[in-house]
Design an enzyme around this catalytic site. Sequence first.
Site, PDB file in Angstrom:
ATOM      1  N   ARG A 106       0.795  -1.238   0.000  1.00 50.09           N
ATOM      2  CA  ARG A 106       0.000   0.000   0.000  1.00 50.09           C
ATOM      3  C   ARG A 106       0.825   1.286   0.000  1.00 50.09           C
ATOM      4  O   ARG A 106       1.918   1.330   0.568  1.00 50.09           O
ATOM      5  CB  ARG A 106      -0.913   0.010   1.227  1.00 50.09           C
ATOM      6  CG  ARG A 106      -2.010  -1.026   1.137  1.00 50.09           C
ATOM      7  CD  ARG A 106      -2.869  -1.104   2.379  1.00 50.09           C
ATOM      8  NE  ARG A 106      -3.927  -2.087   2.193  1.00 50.09           N
ATOM      9  CZ  ARG A 106      -3.761  -3.412   2.264  1.00 50.09           C
ATOM     10  NH1 ARG A 106      -2.568  -3.917   2.531  1.00 50.09           N
ATOM     11  NH2 ARG A 106      -4.776  -4.233   2.063  1.00 50.09           N
ATOM     12  N   HIS A 131      -0.898  -2.438  -4.485  1.00 46.57           N
ATOM     13  CA  HIS A 131      -0.296  -3.297  -5.518  1.00 46.57           C
ATOM     14  C   HIS A 131      -0.261  -2.675  -6.919  1.00 46.57           C
ATOM     15  O   HIS A 131      -0.443  -3.355  -7.916  1.00 46.57           O
ATOM     16  CB  HIS A 131      -1.027  -4.643  -5.570  1.00 46.57           C
ATOM     17  CG  HIS A 131      -0.831  -5.493  -4.347  1.00 46.57           C
ATOM     18  ND1 HIS A 131       0.273  -5.402  -3.539  1.00 46.57           N
ATOM     19  CD2 HIS A 131      -1.618  -6.468  -3.783  1.00 46.57           C
ATOM     20  CE1 HIS A 131       0.166  -6.285  -2.547  1.00 46.57           C
ATOM     21  NE2 HIS A 131      -0.964  -6.933  -2.663  1.00 46.57           N
ATOM     22  N   HIS A 202       3.267 -12.565  -5.738  1.00 50.96           N
ATOM     23  CA  HIS A 202       2.112 -12.760  -4.855  1.00 50.96           C
ATOM     24  C   HIS A 202       1.568 -14.188  -4.915  1.00 50.96           C
ATOM     25  O   HIS A 202       0.359 -14.401  -4.909  1.00 50.96           O
ATOM     26  CB  HIS A 202       1.024 -11.749  -5.240  1.00 50.96           C
ATOM     27  CG  HIS A 202       0.158 -11.331  -4.101  1.00 50.96           C
ATOM     28  ND1 HIS A 202      -0.744 -12.175  -3.503  1.00 50.96           N
ATOM     29  CD2 HIS A 202       0.062 -10.158  -3.443  1.00 50.96           C
ATOM     30  CE1 HIS A 202      -1.373 -11.524  -2.538  1.00 50.96           C
ATOM     31  NE2 HIS A 202      -0.891 -10.289  -2.477  1.00 50.96           N
ATOM     32  N   ASP A 274      -1.177  -9.731   8.341  1.00 53.74           N
ATOM     33  CA  ASP A 274      -1.094  -9.044   7.050  1.00 53.74           C
ATOM     34  C   ASP A 274      -0.148  -7.859   7.257  1.00 53.74           C
ATOM     35  O   ASP A 274      -0.563  -6.704   7.211  1.00 53.74           O
ATOM     36  CB  ASP A 274      -2.495  -8.578   6.614  1.00 53.74           C
ATOM     37  CG  ASP A 274      -2.513  -8.089   5.173  1.00 53.74           C
ATOM     38  OD1 ASP A 274      -1.439  -8.028   4.549  1.00 53.74           O
ATOM     39  OD2 ASP A 274      -3.605  -7.736   4.688  1.00 53.74           O
ATOM     40  N   GLU A 338       5.760 -12.220   0.711  1.00 51.63           N
ATOM     41  CA  GLU A 338       6.129 -11.291  -0.363  1.00 51.63           C
ATOM     42  C   GLU A 338       7.366 -10.511   0.061  1.00 51.63           C
ATOM     43  O   GLU A 338       7.302  -9.666   0.946  1.00 51.63           O
ATOM     44  CB  GLU A 338       4.962 -10.337  -0.622  1.00 51.63           C
ATOM     45  CG  GLU A 338       3.663 -11.040  -0.952  1.00 51.63           C
ATOM     46  CD  GLU A 338       2.436 -10.205  -0.571  1.00 51.63           C
ATOM     47  OE1 GLU A 338       2.282  -9.102  -1.108  1.00 51.63           O
ATOM     48  OE2 GLU A 338       1.656 -10.645   0.281  1.00 51.63           O
TER      49      GLU A 338
HETATM   50  C1  BGC Z   1      -1.921  -7.480   1.186  1.00 53.34           C
HETATM   51  C2  BGC Z   1      -3.316  -7.777   1.693  1.00 53.34           C
HETATM   52  C3  BGC Z   1      -4.212  -7.909   0.500  1.00 53.34           C
HETATM   53  C4  BGC Z   1      -3.690  -9.023  -0.345  1.00 53.34           C
HETATM   54  C5  BGC Z   1      -4.488  -9.169  -1.601  1.00 53.34           C
HETATM   55  C6  BGC Z   1      -1.480  -8.628   0.369  1.00 53.34           C
HETATM   56  O1  BGC Z   1      -0.214  -8.397  -0.134  1.00 53.34           O
HETATM   57  O2  BGC Z   1      -1.042  -7.232   2.235  1.00 53.34           O
HETATM   58  O3  BGC Z   1      -3.797  -6.771   2.549  1.00 53.34           O
HETATM   59  O4  BGC Z   1      -5.547  -8.135   0.860  1.00 53.34           O
HETATM   60  O5  BGC Z   1      -2.368  -8.767  -0.724  1.00 53.34           O
HETATM   61  O6  BGC Z   1      -5.139 -10.330  -1.688  1.00 53.34           O
END
Ligand code: BGC
Length: 373
Positions: A106, A131, A202, A274, A338
């Site tokens: 983010r 992203h 991802h 997260d 990640e």
């Molecule tokens: C984020 C999550 C997000 C997910 C998407 C992750 O990299 O940190 O908050 O919901 O990606 O599915």
Amino acid sequence: MKLLNVLCVVIIPVMMSCQKPQKKELISETDFSCDYNGKKVELFTLTNKNGLVCQLTNFGARVVSLWVPDKNGNFADVAVGYGTGKDFIDKKEYFFGGTIGRYGNRIGQAKFTLDGIEYQLEANNGENHLHGGSNGFYRQIWDVNQIDKQTLEFSLHSADMDGGYPGNVDVKVRYQFTDDNELKIEYFGTTDKLTVLNLTNHTYFNLKGAGAGTINDHQLMINADSFTPVDAGLIPTGEILPVKGTAFDFNNLTAIGERVDNDETQLSYGKGYDHNWVLNQSDEKLTLAAKVVEPSSGRILEVYTNEPGIQFYGGNFLDGVVGKGNKKYDFRTAFCLETQHFPDSPNQANFPDVTVTPGEEYYSICIYKFSSK
Ligand code: BGC
């Protein structure tokens, strides 16, 4: 009777110990392909000498399947996601297997300032940017150069102001499946204007096999003494806090589910894990960032990187979507690790720098290494 005894005592155990590894049901390249915005979405297959397989698509330079053996040599696809190009395009976007760019995770308020110029990005996650936006690198068609059966390179040109980001940026992602059972992902990038870049992968893993239930029983180690706490919108507060004494201490292998529902504000913000961990980086070029052990299959995943951080996301937003082979992916049935620079770095002066200047080559590496015990 005697013969039956011989059969039971000698032949059957011998047969069991020589069990043939389970057949890999690879996705057919023809069934996968389709058209998208006048371009062809295709599937490519990498194999190493031990029979491990990784299938990749040029739609978002994504990992589509990853066949790895358990302690008995039985293969399973441990990458969660969709099984056709059409599903990746049409079904709900979870970023399955995707190459994330220009910026992984983010950026607060969907904006940042560079050299006195404010850049406005797409607010695609509440008021924040996630992203790289809804048309990020994970939804672009990449050029493909398959070098050999173990190595494939994707490349992409991202024009000045693509997604709101400055600079004509050229990126390359090289996937290589080595004979040491490492899926090696290397990122290269250049720009013609000062910009920011933070590329990651991802892939969602379940080491029992995609769709085979909870990941709360997987044991996790993260090589980090601190993490970057977030606010309710999952934007870092700017602090770097010690993990000691919290549910975020994964310095020793611990079941993911052991503390995930603890009464800690940080866990409530993420609906579980997260967050970005600040890696204990060694002098070596690569750090062992994380290790995951799945006790029933014995499968082990190790993650190595040159990056200063890692996002551990516990699949808290998975909500029963149906993917490959009609498998259902429920809440916390997959996790992502990640490797990255920290979220919101363009707005956080005390975080490691994410700017790239003309003439400089951006480089990042993430290795997912598989073994079993
Ligand atoms: C984020 C999550 C997000 C997910 C998407 C992750 O990299 O940190 O908050 O919901 O990606 O599915």
